[in-house]
Design a protein around this motif. Structure first.
Motif, PDB file in Angstrom:
ATOM      1  N   ARG A 107      -8.086   3.245 -49.185  1.00  0.00           N
ATOM      2  CA  ARG A 107      -9.476   2.884 -49.445  1.00  0.00           C
ATOM      3  C   ARG A 107     -10.101   2.421 -48.134  1.00  0.00           C
ATOM      4  NH1 ARG A 107     -11.807  -0.982 -54.210  1.00  0.00           N
ATOM      5  NH2 ARG A 107     -13.991  -0.489 -53.842  1.00  0.00           N
ATOM      6  N   CYS A 108     -11.253   2.974 -47.830  1.00  0.00           N
ATOM      7  CA  CYS A 108     -11.962   2.660 -46.593  1.00  0.00           C
ATOM      8  C   CYS A 108     -12.601   1.279 -46.707  1.00  0.00           C
ATOM      9  CB  CYS A 108     -13.027   3.719 -46.314  1.00  0.00           C
ATOM     10  SG  CYS A 108     -13.940   3.442 -44.796  1.00  0.00           S
ATOM     11  N   SER A 109     -12.461   0.478 -45.652  1.00  0.00           N
ATOM     12  CA  SER A 109     -13.046  -0.860 -45.682  1.00  0.00           C
ATOM     13  C   SER A 109     -14.541  -0.837 -45.374  1.00  0.00           C
ATOM     14  CB  SER A 109     -12.326  -1.759 -44.669  1.00  0.00           C
ATOM     15  OG  SER A 109     -12.501  -1.240 -43.367  1.00  0.00           O
ATOM     16  N   GLN A 110     -15.049   0.291 -44.871  1.00  0.00           N
ATOM     17  CA  GLN A 110     -16.468   0.388 -44.538  1.00  0.00           C
ATOM     18  C   GLN A 110     -17.296   0.910 -45.703  1.00  0.00           C
ATOM     19  OE1 GLN A 110     -17.764  -0.802 -41.648  1.00  0.00           O
ATOM     20  NE2 GLN A 110     -15.664  -1.518 -41.288  1.00  0.00           N
ATOM     21  N   CYS A 111     -16.894   2.078 -46.250  1.00  0.00           N
ATOM     22  CA  CYS A 111     -17.697   2.697 -47.311  1.00  0.00           C
ATOM     23  C   CYS A 111     -17.120   2.471 -48.705  1.00  0.00           C
ATOM     24  CB  CYS A 111     -17.865   4.185 -47.043  1.00  0.00           C
ATOM     25  SG  CYS A 111     -16.334   5.125 -47.205  1.00  0.00           S
ATOM     26  N   LYS A 112     -15.920   1.868 -48.802  1.00  0.00           N
ATOM     27  CA  LYS A 112     -15.261   1.529 -50.076  1.00  0.00           C
ATOM     28  C   LYS A 112     -14.891   2.748 -50.924  1.00  0.00           C
ATOM     29  CE  LYS A 112     -15.958  -2.857 -49.312  1.00  0.00           C
ATOM     30  NZ  LYS A 112     -15.248  -3.306 -48.161  1.00  0.00           N
ATOM     31  N   SER A 113     -14.785   3.924 -50.321  1.00  0.00           N
ATOM     32  CA  SER A 113     -14.362   5.096 -51.082  1.00  0.00           C
ATOM     33  C   SER A 113     -12.895   5.398 -50.765  1.00  0.00           C
ATOM     34  CB  SER A 113     -15.245   6.301 -50.746  1.00  0.00           C
ATOM     35  OG  SER A 113     -15.090   6.642 -49.392  1.00  0.00           O
ATOM     36  N   ARG A 118     -10.586   3.286 -42.334  1.00  0.00           N
ATOM     37  CA  ARG A 118     -11.599   3.047 -41.314  1.00  0.00           C
ATOM     38  C   ARG A 118     -11.340   3.854 -40.044  1.00  0.00           C
ATOM     39  NH1 ARG A 118     -12.532  -2.438 -38.082  1.00  0.00           N
ATOM     40  NH2 ARG A 118     -14.282  -1.724 -36.854  1.00  0.00           N
ATOM     41  N   GLN A 119     -10.065   4.048 -39.679  1.00  0.00           N
ATOM     42  CA  GLN A 119      -9.741   4.762 -38.451  1.00  0.00           C
ATOM     43  C   GLN A 119     -10.140   6.236 -38.504  1.00  0.00           C
ATOM     44  OE1 GLN A 119      -7.481   2.520 -39.700  1.00  0.00           O
ATOM     45  NE2 GLN A 119      -7.812   1.010 -38.087  1.00  0.00           N
ATOM     46  N   ASN A 120     -10.022   6.880 -39.631  1.00  0.00           N
ATOM     47  CA  ASN A 120     -10.367   8.309 -39.714  1.00  0.00           C
ATOM     48  C   ASN A 120     -11.616   8.543 -40.572  1.00  0.00           C
ATOM     49  OD1 ASN A 120      -9.306   7.844 -42.211  1.00  0.00           O
ATOM     50  ND2 ASN A 120      -7.543   9.183 -41.969  1.00  0.00           N
ATOM     51  N   PHE A 121     -12.567   7.622 -40.467  1.00  0.00           N
ATOM     52  CA  PHE A 121     -13.837   7.755 -41.179  1.00  0.00           C
ATOM     53  C   PHE A 121     -14.659   8.860 -40.526  1.00  0.00           C
ATOM     54  CE2 PHE A 121     -18.170   6.181 -42.307  1.00  0.00           C
ATOM     55  CZ  PHE A 121     -18.023   6.261 -43.686  1.00  0.00           C
ATOM     56  N   ARG A 122     -15.440   9.607 -41.314  1.00  0.00           N
ATOM     57  CA  ARG A 122     -16.143  10.800 -40.836  1.00  0.00           C
ATOM     58  C   ARG A 122     -17.250  10.488 -39.828  1.00  0.00           C
ATOM     59  NH1 ARG A 122     -15.165  11.617 -46.076  1.00  0.00           N
ATOM     60  NH2 ARG A 122     -17.188  10.951 -46.820  1.00  0.00           N
ATOM     61  N   THR A 123     -18.018   9.450 -40.030  1.00  0.00           N
ATOM     62  CA  THR A 123     -19.134   9.151 -39.133  1.00  0.00           C
ATOM     63  C   THR A 123     -18.747   8.036 -38.179  1.00  0.00           C
ATOM     64  OG1 THR A 123     -20.040   7.557 -40.673  1.00  0.00           O
ATOM     65  CG2 THR A 123     -20.853   9.812 -40.837  1.00  0.00           C
ATOM     66  N   SER A 124     -19.398   8.016 -37.031  1.00  0.00           N
ATOM     67  CA  SER A 124     -19.083   6.986 -36.043  1.00  0.00           C
ATOM     68  C   SER A 124     -19.779   5.685 -36.425  1.00  0.00           C
ATOM     69  CB  SER A 124     -19.525   7.437 -34.658  1.00  0.00           C
ATOM     70  OG  SER A 124     -20.930   7.569 -34.645  1.00  0.00           O
ATOM     71  N   PHE A 125     -19.288   4.617 -35.907  1.00  0.00           N
ATOM     72  CA  PHE A 125     -19.858   3.318 -36.173  1.00  0.00           C
ATOM     73  C   PHE A 125     -20.727   2.899 -34.987  1.00  0.00           C
ATOM     74  CE2 PHE A 125     -15.988   3.230 -38.795  1.00  0.00           C
ATOM     75  CZ  PHE A 125     -16.586   3.003 -40.014  1.00  0.00           C
ATOM     76  N   ALA A 126     -21.731   3.686 -34.682  1.00  0.00           N
ATOM     77  CA  ALA A 126     -22.603   3.402 -33.546  1.00  0.00           C
ATOM     78  C   ALA A 126     -23.369   2.113 -33.768  1.00  0.00           C
ATOM     79  CB  ALA A 126     -23.569   4.554 -33.321  1.00  0.00           C
ATOM     80  N   SER A 127     -23.792   1.899 -34.990  1.00  0.00           N
ATOM     81  CA  SER A 127     -24.566   0.695 -35.263  1.00  0.00           C
ATOM     82  C   SER A 127     -23.718  -0.560 -35.090  1.00  0.00           C
ATOM     83  CB  SER A 127     -25.160   0.761 -36.674  1.00  0.00           C
ATOM     84  OG  SER A 127     -24.110   0.822 -37.611  1.00  0.00           O
TER      85      SER A 127
END
Length: 144
Positions: A107-113, A118-127
């Protein structure tokens, strides 16, 4: 493989041929080089004829325990299982799940899906990175 095989005594330097009396790879290589049949070097136990002779006579089932003829001296002996003691140490708090049990998905800690982290999330965390650069003067609280 450097193994010495003596076909006349059915022995080899590794001991496998002598212990089982069944030719292994190195013994089979020596037998084929001498152009002899491998069945000559097998124990009779492994041959089909022995198996056929073993099942030539009918095998009768044991029957119900009430029909058994047990001698009195044997019937008086009571055999109990050995005493059992639990494992030493502290018991586990969580059991080990069986194969196929549990979600098994990340489970991703950023998008909760589910399905990634978090390491292989599709979009970058530019913000997130720009926020850290601009607010570097402020202390960052870490959570545990």
């Amino acid at each position: 493989m450097d193994t010495i095989v003596n076909l006349s005594t059915k022995e080899c330097s590794c001991g496998e041929f002598h212990s089982d009396l069944l030719p292994y790879r190195h013994a089979m290589a020596a037998i084929s080089k001498c152009k002899r049949a491998a069945t000559e070097f097998c124990l009779d136990y492994y041959k089909t004829r022995s198996w056929v002779e073993g099942y030539a006579f009918p095998i009768h089932p044991v029957g119900h325990p009430s029909e058994w003829d047990i001698p009195d001296d044997v019937q008086q002996n009571v055999v109990w299982p050995p005493s059992w003691r639990g494992q030493t140490g502290r018991p586990k708090r969580k059991r080990i799940p069986l194969v196929g049990e549990g979600s098994g998905q990340h489970r991703c800690s950023q998008c909760k899906s589910y399905g990634h982290n978090r390491q292989n999330f599709r979009t970058s965390f530019a913000s997130l990175s720009t926020n850290r650069e601009t607010s570097s003067a402020q202390p960052i609280a870490l959570r545990r």
